[in-house]
Write a protein that holds these residues in place. Structure first.
Motif, PDB file in Angstrom:
ATOM      1  N   ALA A   1      28.237   7.145 215.906  1.00 58.28           N
ATOM      2  CA  ALA A   1      28.502   8.557 215.595  1.00 58.28           C
ATOM      3  C   ALA A   1      27.508   9.454 216.316  1.00 58.28           C
ATOM      4  O   ALA A   1      26.330   9.108 216.461  1.00 58.28           O
ATOM      5  CB  ALA A   1      28.430   8.792 214.092  1.00 58.28           C
ATOM      6  N   SER A   2      27.981  10.607 216.773  1.00 57.23           N
ATOM      7  CA  SER A   2      27.119  11.614 217.383  1.00 57.23           C
ATOM      8  C   SER A   2      26.850  12.688 216.344  1.00 57.23           C
ATOM      9  O   SER A   2      27.785  13.354 215.867  1.00 57.23           O
ATOM     10  CB  SER A   2      27.794  12.227 218.608  1.00 57.23           C
ATOM     11  OG  SER A   2      27.044  13.323 219.089  1.00 57.23           O
TER      12      SER A   2
ATOM     13  N   THR B   1      33.679   9.745 215.036  1.00 55.88           N
ATOM     14  CA  THR B   1      34.494   8.784 215.804  1.00 55.88           C
ATOM     15  C   THR B   1      35.763   8.397 215.048  1.00 55.88           C
ATOM     16  O   THR B   1      35.894   8.631 213.839  1.00 55.88           O
ATOM     17  CB  THR B   1      33.725   7.498 216.185  1.00 55.88           C
ATOM     18  OG1 THR B   1      33.672   6.609 215.054  1.00 55.88           O
ATOM     19  CG2 THR B   1      32.331   7.827 216.700  1.00 55.88           C
TER      20      THR B   1
ATOM     21  N   SER C   1      37.142  13.070 216.667  1.00 54.11           N
ATOM     22  CA  SER C   1      37.473  12.979 218.093  1.00 54.11           C
ATOM     23  C   SER C   1      36.549  13.895 218.873  1.00 54.11           C
ATOM     24  O   SER C   1      36.499  15.105 218.602  1.00 54.11           O
ATOM     25  CB  SER C   1      38.932  13.390 218.323  1.00 54.11           C
ATOM     26  OG  SER C   1      39.160  13.801 219.651  1.00 54.11           O
ATOM     27  N   GLY C   2      35.830  13.337 219.839  1.00 57.08           N
ATOM     28  CA  GLY C   2      34.922  14.146 220.640  1.00 57.08           C
ATOM     29  C   GLY C   2      35.627  15.241 221.405  1.00 57.08           C
ATOM     30  O   GLY C   2      35.106  16.354 221.543  1.00 57.08           O
ATOM     31  N   GLY C   3      36.832  14.954 221.902  1.00 56.90           N
ATOM     32  CA  GLY C   3      37.581  15.963 222.644  1.00 56.90           C
ATOM     33  C   GLY C   3      37.942  17.157 221.787  1.00 56.90           C
ATOM     34  O   GLY C   3      37.814  18.315 222.206  1.00 56.90           O
ATOM     35  N   HIS C   4      38.410  16.894 220.551  1.00 56.86           N
ATOM     36  CA  HIS C   4      38.730  17.999 219.641  1.00 56.86           C
ATOM     37  C   HIS C   4      37.477  18.811 219.317  1.00 56.86           C
ATOM     38  O   HIS C   4      37.526  20.042 219.228  1.00 56.86           O
ATOM     39  CB  HIS C   4      39.340  17.458 218.352  1.00 56.86           C
ATOM     40  CG  HIS C   4      40.742  16.985 218.493  1.00 56.86           C
ATOM     41  ND1 HIS C   4      41.064  15.797 219.101  1.00 56.86           N
ATOM     42  CD2 HIS C   4      41.922  17.550 218.114  1.00 56.86           C
ATOM     43  CE1 HIS C   4      42.380  15.636 219.089  1.00 56.86           C
ATOM     44  NE2 HIS C   4      42.929  16.689 218.496  1.00 56.86           N
ATOM     45  N   GLY C   5      36.342  18.126 219.153  1.00 56.42           N
ATOM     46  CA  GLY C   5      35.092  18.837 218.881  1.00 56.42           C
ATOM     47  C   GLY C   5      34.703  19.753 220.020  1.00 56.42           C
ATOM     48  O   GLY C   5      34.258  20.892 219.795  1.00 56.42           O
ATOM     49  N   ALA C   6      34.879  19.282 221.264  1.00 58.54           N
ATOM     50  CA  ALA C   6      34.538  20.097 222.425  1.00 58.54           C
ATOM     51  C   ALA C   6      35.437  21.327 222.511  1.00 58.54           C
ATOM     52  O   ALA C   6      34.969  22.432 222.817  1.00 58.54           O
ATOM     53  CB  ALA C   6      34.648  19.262 223.699  1.00 58.54           C
TER      54      ALA C   6
ATOM     55  N   ASN D   1      24.858  15.437 216.534  1.00 64.73           N
ATOM     56  CA  ASN D   1      24.591  16.816 216.927  1.00 64.73           C
ATOM     57  C   ASN D   1      25.746  17.664 216.413  1.00 64.73           C
ATOM     58  O   ASN D   1      26.580  17.195 215.639  1.00 64.73           O
ATOM     59  CB  ASN D   1      24.464  16.903 218.453  1.00 64.73           C
ATOM     60  CG  ASN D   1      23.255  16.125 218.960  1.00 64.73           C
ATOM     61  OD1 ASN D   1      22.125  16.412 218.589  1.00 64.73           O
ATOM     62  ND2 ASN D   1      23.489  15.119 219.800  1.00 64.73           N
TER      63      ASN D   1
ATOM     64  N   ASP E   1      30.463  14.203 215.626  1.00 58.36           N
ATOM     65  CA  ASP E   1      31.597  13.335 215.958  1.00 58.36           C
ATOM     66  C   ASP E   1      31.434  12.013 215.219  1.00 58.36           C
ATOM     67  O   ASP E   1      30.618  11.169 215.592  1.00 58.36           O
ATOM     68  CB  ASP E   1      31.657  13.116 217.469  1.00 58.36           C
ATOM     69  CG  ASP E   1      32.812  12.213 217.879  1.00 58.36           C
ATOM     70  OD1 ASP E   1      33.663  11.900 217.009  1.00 58.36           O
ATOM     71  OD2 ASP E   1      32.852  11.811 219.064  1.00 58.36           O
TER      72      ASP E   1
ATOM     73  N   THR F   1      34.267  16.194 213.227  1.00 60.89           N
ATOM     74  CA  THR F   1      35.476  15.726 213.877  1.00 60.89           C
ATOM     75  C   THR F   1      35.519  14.207 213.957  1.00 60.89           C
ATOM     76  O   THR F   1      34.491  13.545 213.836  1.00 60.89           O
ATOM     77  CB  THR F   1      35.589  16.333 215.299  1.00 60.89           C
ATOM     78  OG1 THR F   1      36.796  15.890 215.913  1.00 60.89           O
ATOM     79  CG2 THR F   1      34.405  15.926 216.164  1.00 60.89           C
TER      80      THR F   1
END
Length: 457
Positions: A349-350, A358, A308-313, A352, A356, A306
């Motif tokens: 970038a995350s 970004t 966007s972190g929110g979309h990933g969550a 995991n 994400d 993703t």
């Protein structure tokens, strides 16, 4: 019963055309097919005359060439004799548009249709139905051409008891760029039903996926459905109405259907290996996902990529609810992936799962992450959440990711908001047989469909 000439007739007669009412269902069907479809179309009215410069034949016997299909749009009490006339004229089958049968208390007329059909091996769709859509041969829907959304030709065939639901499903699938092979409104199912049509579509080279809207099986046909599905090679998606007392009452007055006990129905579908969609959103997502290509391998462990972190969550939550597992990315692979990303996002970038990248990621980053994760044995497929308004994303991203998709033969399911502005980006995925959903939930539905189908493959 042989059904080929119902779906690909070289000629057909529309019986019941009106000389005075241009909006009569028979007139609508005649005009549309005479002008736009391959089947040579003739109009029948017992008084004869002409319509828009074309002859109105008083009977099937007057038509100057053999007729393969008849569409009957007459008063209910005239239909049995019209069927006998068809059989005498050598017609191969009929679609009975007319209402006024069991749904309105005339079960005797409906039974008479069944007897005539079975005694003469004469296939009938209906009565009380919308008809058949089978391009390029015919469109027997009694709906004006200019008011319909005409789908592109594709590999999904639809079977529905309800004509209105059938049209809605075609519209929704068209909005997702899913093409239609054939569509059938069964109505009261006096003769042919879902099992008969499934058996036909089993051998239809244009059909890869079958979607069914059903209100209830006729007595004994649920078991026949299960037996057919035991060796059915194509995905079948079921959407049922009549799950509640109120719904059951509604469908019984609609097509004289017996909705049946829903838990029993659900168990039948599960035993058969078909997929049950619980609403239209799931139905469309399942059809789109499974229309995109050959069956995948195991589809249990996914990676979400993703911007966007929110979309990933949101996607991770939806995966959990639907029983999909997010793969664990080993630390060594996270380190390797980091090295493949643009220097500008390596520190932010995350990596995991969800991964994400970004809002600063570019095409190269999405490609690098997608190709790397698809190459890993612990990843069965990818859900890609793309936000087209991110400045580093181009319209080429779909075509680029298709390279990795073709190499590793693992599903790539993408979320992209569906508005006209983003069409060129969406096309890059769909033209390469990678499904695209307009919602995060829909993308996860697609992954679930692939997971369920892989279990039955």
């Amino acid at each position: 019963m042989a059904l080929q000439k119902i779906f690909a007739p070289k000629s057909m007669a529309i019986v019941g055309v009106s000389r005075s009412n241009p909006l009569h269902p028979a007139n609508v069907i005649y005009n549309k097919n005479h002008l736009r479809y391959k089947a040579k179309t003739f109009a029948v009215n017992q008084k004869g005359g002409s319509l828009y410069g074309q002859p109105l034949y008083q009977s099937l016997r007057e038509i100057p060439r053999p007729v393969e299909l008849a569409v009957l749009a007459l008063r209910a009490e005239l239909v049995p004799q019209a069927m006998k006339d068809c059989i005498a004229a050598g017609v191969a089958g009929a679609i009975v548009i007319s209402g006024g049968f069991a749904e309105s208390g005339r079960g005797d007329l409906e039974e008479e249709i069944g007897v005539i059909s079975r005694e003469n091996n004469f296939p009938v769709i209906g009565p009380n139905c919308l008809g058949i859509y089978a391009p390029p041969w015919l469109d027997a829907f009694f709906l004006p051409h200019e008011r319909l959304v005409v789908p592109k030709v594709g590999n999904v065939s639809l079977i529905s008891q309800s004509g209105g639901i059938l049209v809605d499903l075609i519209i929704k699938l068209t909005q997702e760029d899913v093409g239609i092979a054939k569509a059938v409104s069964l109505g009261n199912k006096a003769v042919l039903d879902e099992v008969d049509l499934l058996n036909y579509f089993r051998g239809d080279p244009q059909t890869s996926v079958v979607g069914i809207y059903i209100e209830g099986f006729k007595p004994g046909r649920g078991r026949a459905f299960v037996e057919l599905m035991r060796h059915y090679e194509k995905p079948v998606i079921m959407l049922k109405a009549g799950k509640t007392p109120g719904g059951s009452k509604a469908v019984s007055s609609h097509t004289a259907s017996v909705a049946g006990d829903y838990p029993v129905f659900a168990e039948l579908v599960k035993e058969s290996g078909a997929l049950e969609a619980h609403d239209e959103i799931e139905f469309v997502s399942y059809c789109e996902a499974l229309s995109c290509g050959e069956k995948s391998g195991p589809m249990q462990n996914l990676c979400i990529i993703t911007g966007s972190g929110g979309h990933g969550a949101m996607a991770a939550d939806a995966c959990f609810v639907r029983g999909l597992t997010l793969a664990e990315i080993p630390e060594t692979d996270r380190a390797e992936l980091k090295k493949r990303l643009s220097p500008s996002i390596q520190a932010i970038a995350s990596l995991n799962n969800p991964v994400d990248l970004t809002g600063s990621a570019i095409d190269n980053d999405f490609y690098a992450a997608g190709a790397f994760l698809l190459s890993r044995d612990y990843v069965d497929g990818i859900i890609l959440l793309l936000l087209p308004y991110l400045p580093g994303i181009s319209s080429d991203i779909g075509a680029r990711l298709a390279e990795a998709f073709r190499e590793y033969r693992k599903p790539v399911i993408t979320y992209i908001p569906h508005v006209e502005k983003y069409g060129i980006m969406i096309e890059g995925f769909t033209s390469n047989r990678m499904p695209v959903s307009h919602s995060v939930e829909g993308a996860v539905c697609m992954a679930e469909a692939m997971m369920q189908e892989s279990k039955h493959g």
